[in-house]
Design a protein around this motif. Sequence first.
Motif, PDB file in Angstrom:
ATOM      1  N   MET A 195       0.850  -1.177   0.000  1.00 49.70           N
ATOM      2  CA  MET A 195       0.000   0.000   0.000  1.00 49.70           C
ATOM      3  C   MET A 195       0.892   1.235   0.000  1.00 49.70           C
ATOM      4  SD  MET A 195      -2.873   1.236   2.787  1.00 49.70           S
ATOM      5  CE  MET A 195      -4.139   0.173   2.139  1.00 49.70           C
ATOM      6  N   LYS A 196       0.516   2.207  -0.813  1.00 48.36           N
ATOM      7  CA  LYS A 196       1.274   3.453  -0.889  1.00 48.36           C
ATOM      8  C   LYS A 196       1.176   4.213   0.432  1.00 48.36           C
ATOM      9  CE  LYS A 196       1.984   7.529  -3.645  1.00 48.36           C
ATOM     10  NZ  LYS A 196       1.753   8.240  -4.866  1.00 48.36           N
ATOM     11  N   ARG A 197       2.266   4.886   0.802  1.00 45.93           N
ATOM     12  CA  ARG A 197       2.294   5.716   2.019  1.00 45.93           C
ATOM     13  C   ARG A 197       2.596   7.155   1.621  1.00 45.93           C
ATOM     14  NH1 ARG A 197       2.719   3.329   7.071  1.00 45.93           N
ATOM     15  NH2 ARG A 197       2.488   1.082   6.987  1.00 45.93           N
ATOM     16  N   TYR A 198       1.982   8.084   2.345  1.00 46.18           N
ATOM     17  CA  TYR A 198       2.096   9.513   2.052  1.00 46.18           C
ATOM     18  C   TYR A 198       2.760  10.224   3.221  1.00 46.18           C
ATOM     19  CZ  TYR A 198      -1.347   8.310  -1.493  1.00 46.18           C
ATOM     20  OH  TYR A 198      -1.999   7.735  -2.558  1.00 46.18           O
ATOM     21  N   PRO A 199       3.640  11.198   2.947  1.00 47.14           N
ATOM     22  CA  PRO A 199       4.330  11.896   4.031  1.00 47.14           C
ATOM     23  C   PRO A 199       3.442  12.948   4.703  1.00 47.14           C
ATOM     24  CG  PRO A 199       5.076  12.738   1.923  1.00 47.14           C
ATOM     25  CD  PRO A 199       4.138  11.601   1.627  1.00 47.14           C
ATOM     26  N   LEU A 200       3.604  13.055   6.027  1.00 47.89           N
ATOM     27  CA  LEU A 200       2.968  14.145   6.754  1.00 47.89           C
ATOM     28  C   LEU A 200       3.770  15.415   6.511  1.00 47.89           C
ATOM     29  CD1 LEU A 200       2.202  12.439  10.180  1.00 47.89           C
ATOM     30  CD2 LEU A 200       0.664  12.764   8.237  1.00 47.89           C
ATOM     31  N   ALA A 201       3.155  16.551   6.767  1.00 44.52           N
ATOM     32  CA  ALA A 201       3.818  17.839   6.565  1.00 44.52           C
ATOM     33  C   ALA A 201       5.088  17.924   7.408  1.00 44.52           C
ATOM     34  CB  ALA A 201       2.868  18.968   6.938  1.00 44.52           C
ATOM     35  N   PRO A 202       6.199  18.358   6.811  1.00 44.61           N
ATOM     36  CA  PRO A 202       7.432  18.491   7.579  1.00 44.61           C
ATOM     37  C   PRO A 202       7.303  19.616   8.607  1.00 44.61           C
ATOM     38  CG  PRO A 202       7.726  19.350   5.368  1.00 44.61           C
ATOM     39  CD  PRO A 202       6.359  18.735   5.420  1.00 44.61           C
ATOM     40  N   GLY A 203       7.953  19.421   9.752  1.00 49.24           N
ATOM     41  CA  GLY A 203       7.947  20.449  10.784  1.00 49.24           C
ATOM     42  C   GLY A 203       6.692  20.474  11.636  1.00 49.24           C
ATOM     43  N   HIS A 204       5.817  19.483  11.465  1.00 48.40           N
ATOM     44  CA  HIS A 204       4.565  19.451  12.219  1.00 48.40           C
ATOM     45  C   HIS A 204       4.335  18.066  12.817  1.00 48.40           C
ATOM     46  CE1 HIS A 204       3.857  22.778   9.401  1.00 48.40           C
ATOM     47  NE2 HIS A 204       3.039  23.251  10.317  1.00 48.40           N
ATOM     48  N   GLY A 205       3.905  18.034  14.070  1.00 45.30           N
ATOM     49  CA  GLY A 205       3.332  16.821  14.621  1.00 45.30           C
ATOM     50  C   GLY A 205       1.853  16.870  14.266  1.00 45.30           C
ATOM     51  N   VAL A 206       1.268  15.773  13.884  1.00 43.95           N
ATOM     52  CA  VAL A 206      -0.121  15.755  13.427  1.00 43.95           C
ATOM     53  C   VAL A 206      -0.957  14.903  14.377  1.00 43.95           C
ATOM     54  CG1 VAL A 206      -1.647  15.072  11.538  1.00 43.95           C
ATOM     55  CG2 VAL A 206       0.572  16.097  11.030  1.00 43.95           C
ATOM     56  N   ASN A 207      -2.091  15.469  14.806  1.00 51.43           N
ATOM     57  CA  ASN A 207      -2.984  14.731  15.696  1.00 51.43           C
ATOM     58  C   ASN A 207      -3.690  13.609  14.943  1.00 51.43           C
ATOM     59  OD1 ASN A 207      -2.689  16.042  18.211  1.00 51.43           O
ATOM     60  ND2 ASN A 207      -3.930  17.746  17.488  1.00 51.43           N
ATOM     61  N   LEU A 208      -3.585  12.421  15.472  1.00 50.12           N
ATOM     62  CA  LEU A 208      -4.354  11.275  14.979  1.00 50.12           C
ATOM     63  C   LEU A 208      -5.627  11.255  15.823  1.00 50.12           C
ATOM     64  CD1 LEU A 208      -4.478   8.727  13.216  1.00 50.12           C
ATOM     65  CD2 LEU A 208      -3.314   7.515  15.063  1.00 50.12           C
ATOM     66  N   ARG A 209      -6.798  11.288  15.173  1.00 48.98           N
ATOM     67  CA  ARG A 209      -8.069  11.430  15.883  1.00 48.98           C
ATOM     68  C   ARG A 209      -8.960  10.218  15.670  1.00 48.98           C
ATOM     69  NH1 ARG A 209      -8.752  16.183  18.284  1.00 48.98           N
ATOM     70  NH2 ARG A 209      -7.306  17.835  17.735  1.00 48.98           N
ATOM     71  N   SER A 210      -9.943  10.090  16.559  1.00 54.34           N
ATOM     72  CA  SER A 210     -10.876   8.960  16.492  1.00 54.34           C
ATOM     73  C   SER A 210     -12.002   9.190  15.488  1.00 54.34           C
ATOM     74  CB  SER A 210     -11.446   8.674  17.880  1.00 54.34           C
ATOM     75  OG  SER A 210     -12.143   9.806  18.370  1.00 54.34           O
ATOM     76  N   GLY A 211     -12.047  10.333  14.845  1.00 56.08           N
ATOM     77  CA  GLY A 211     -13.052  10.635  13.827  1.00 56.08           C
ATOM     78  C   GLY A 211     -12.609  11.824  12.999  1.00 56.08           C
ATOM     79  N   PRO A 212     -13.413  12.192  11.976  1.00 56.11           N
ATOM     80  CA  PRO A 212     -13.010  13.221  11.017  1.00 56.11           C
ATOM     81  C   PRO A 212     -13.289  14.659  11.463  1.00 56.11           C
ATOM     82  CG  PRO A 212     -15.073  12.260  10.327  1.00 56.11           C
ATOM     83  CD  PRO A 212     -14.640  11.514  11.569  1.00 56.11           C
ATOM     84  N   GLY A 213     -12.653  15.074  12.561  1.00 60.38           N
ATOM     85  CA  GLY A 213     -12.808  16.444  13.023  1.00 60.38           C
ATOM     86  C   GLY A 213     -12.115  16.654  14.349  1.00 60.38           C
ATOM     87  N   THR A 214     -11.905  17.924  14.716  1.00 67.62           N
ATOM     88  CA  THR A 214     -11.216  18.230  15.965  1.00 67.62           C
ATOM     89  C   THR A 214     -12.092  17.977  17.185  1.00 67.62           C
ATOM     90  OG1 THR A 214     -11.813  20.569  15.840  1.00 67.62           O
ATOM     91  CG2 THR A 214      -9.694  19.920  14.872  1.00 67.62           C
ATOM     92  N   GLY A 215     -13.388  17.761  16.993  1.00 65.55           N
ATOM     93  CA  GLY A 215     -14.275  17.405  18.088  1.00 65.55           C
ATOM     94  C   GLY A 215     -14.108  15.957  18.526  1.00 65.55           C
ATOM     95  N   TYR A 216     -13.398  15.171  17.737  1.00 63.14           N
ATOM     96  CA  TYR A 216     -13.108  13.780  18.096  1.00 63.14           C
ATOM     97  C   TYR A 216     -11.835  13.737  18.921  1.00 63.14           C
ATOM     98  CZ  TYR A 216     -16.630  12.392  14.699  1.00 63.14           C
ATOM     99  OH  TYR A 216     -17.803  12.228  14.021  1.00 63.14           O
TER     100      TYR A 216
END
Length: 82
Positions: free
Chosen positions: A1-22
Motif C-alpha cells: 500500500m502506498k504511504r504519504y508523508p505528513l507535513a514536515p515540521g509538524h506533529g499531526v494529531n491522529l483522531r478517532s473521527g473526522p474532526g477536531t471534536g473527536y
Amino acid sequence: MKRYPLAPGHGVNLRSGPGTGYSPVKVLPEGVRVPINCEKPGQTITGPYGTTALWDNIADGRYVSDACVNTGSDGYVAVRCS
C-alpha cells in the motif's frame, strides 16, 4: 500500500473521527509516512497543504486531516469510507 508523508515540521494529531471534536489518540511525529485506507468528508481544516474537509483514515477508526498529508491532490486519492 502506498504511504504519504505528513507535513514536515509538524506533529499531526491522529483522531478517532473526522474532526477536531473527536478525541486525539496520539500525535504522529514529523517525517512519518502514512497509508490511506479510505477518505471521508468531515470538519474543514486549514493546514500546510491548504484548506479541506477531507479526512484520511490511516488505521481502524483513526483519522488525520488531508490538509496535513502530502497526497499531491486536492481530491480523493483513495476510496470513500463507508
